[in-house]
Design a protein around this motif. Structure first.
Motif, PDB file in Angstrom:
ATOM      1  N   GLN A  66       0.835  -1.193   0.000  1.00  0.00           N
ATOM      2  CA  GLN A  66       0.000   0.000   0.000  1.00  0.00           C
ATOM      3  C   GLN A  66       0.871   1.246   0.000  1.00  0.00           C
ATOM      4  N   GLY A  67       1.965   1.202   0.719  1.00  0.00           N
ATOM      5  CA  GLY A  67       2.902   2.316   0.718  1.00  0.00           C
ATOM      6  C   GLY A  67       3.486   2.516  -0.667  1.00  0.00           C
ATOM      7  N   GLY A  68       3.754   1.413  -1.365  1.00  0.00           N
ATOM      8  CA  GLY A  68       4.237   1.485  -2.742  1.00  0.00           C
ATOM      9  C   GLY A  68       3.199   2.110  -3.656  1.00  0.00           C
ATOM     10  N   SER A  70       0.878   4.174  -2.726  1.00  0.00           N
ATOM     11  CA  SER A  70       0.794   5.580  -2.349  1.00  0.00           C
ATOM     12  C   SER A  70       1.897   6.379  -3.030  1.00  0.00           C
ATOM     13  N   SER A  71       3.104   5.869  -3.009  1.00  0.00           N
ATOM     14  CA  SER A  71       4.207   6.584  -3.648  1.00  0.00           C
ATOM     15  C   SER A  71       4.023   6.621  -5.164  1.00  0.00           C
ATOM     16  N   GLU A  72       3.458   5.557  -5.724  1.00  0.00           N
ATOM     17  CA  GLU A  72       3.203   5.533  -7.172  1.00  0.00           C
ATOM     18  C   GLU A  72       2.153   6.574  -7.546  1.00  0.00           C
ATOM     19  N   GLU A  74       1.475   9.280  -5.876  1.00  0.00           N
ATOM     20  CA  GLU A  74       2.131  10.573  -5.675  1.00  0.00           C
ATOM     21  C   GLU A  74       2.993  10.930  -6.883  1.00  0.00           C
ATOM     22  N   LEU A  75       3.720   9.965  -7.399  1.00  0.00           N
ATOM     23  CA  LEU A  75       4.569  10.194  -8.575  1.00  0.00           C
ATOM     24  C   LEU A  75       3.718  10.557  -9.790  1.00  0.00           C
ATOM     25  N   GLN A  76       2.625   9.817 -10.006  1.00  0.00           N
ATOM     26  CA  GLN A  76       1.739  10.118 -11.136  1.00  0.00           C
ATOM     27  C   GLN A  76       1.130  11.507 -10.994  1.00  0.00           C
ATOM     28  N   GLN A  78       2.431  14.110  -9.456  1.00  0.00           N
ATOM     29  CA  GLN A  78       3.482  15.085  -9.755  1.00  0.00           C
ATOM     30  C   GLN A  78       3.714  15.189 -11.265  1.00  0.00           C
TER      31      GLN A  78
END
Length: 118
Positions: A66-68, A70-72, A74-76, A78
């Motif tokens: 889930q953390g992965g 979330s970061s994915e 966030e990257l999209q 940005q």
């Protein structure tokens, strides 16, 4: 009579030895039950510890993924923001020129619903 008395004494001694043996057997049984209970508690605790460890590992795996995610996300986000900013900067001048041209170029006309009554 003496032989009867001696026989009774032997019976009493035999009964006493039997009572001692029964008492010892009960003590051994109690001791063995206590030992079995302690062993079972140990096994239960070991099993509980193992299951908790497995649960924590699975929870970490799930939460880690889930953390992965979330970061994915966030990257999209940005990347989309950067794309929109780039699009805004490249199209801003053209849009402003077009709006100014439309607002500054006035061609007066009489509306088609206007009837001149003379």
């Amino acid at each position: 009579m003496a032989s009867q008395s001696q026989g009774i004494q032997q019976l009493l001694q035999a009964e006493k030895r039997a009572a001692e043996k029964v008492s010892d057997a009960r003590k051994r049984k109690t001791r063995r039950l206590r030992q079995a209970k302690e062993e079972a508690q140990g096994e239960i605790e070991q099993y509980r510890t193992e299951r908790e460890r497995e649960f924590a590992q699975k929870q970490h795996t799930v939460l880690g993924s889930q953390g992965g995610l979330s970061s994915e996300v966030e990257l999209q986000t940005q990347q989309k923001i950067q794309s929109m900013t780039k699009s805004y900067r490249s199209n801003r001048e053209g849009v402003l020129r077009h709006l100014l041209a439309i607002t500054c170029h006035i061609s007066p006309q009489i509306h088609c619903n206007y009837h001149c009554r003379a």
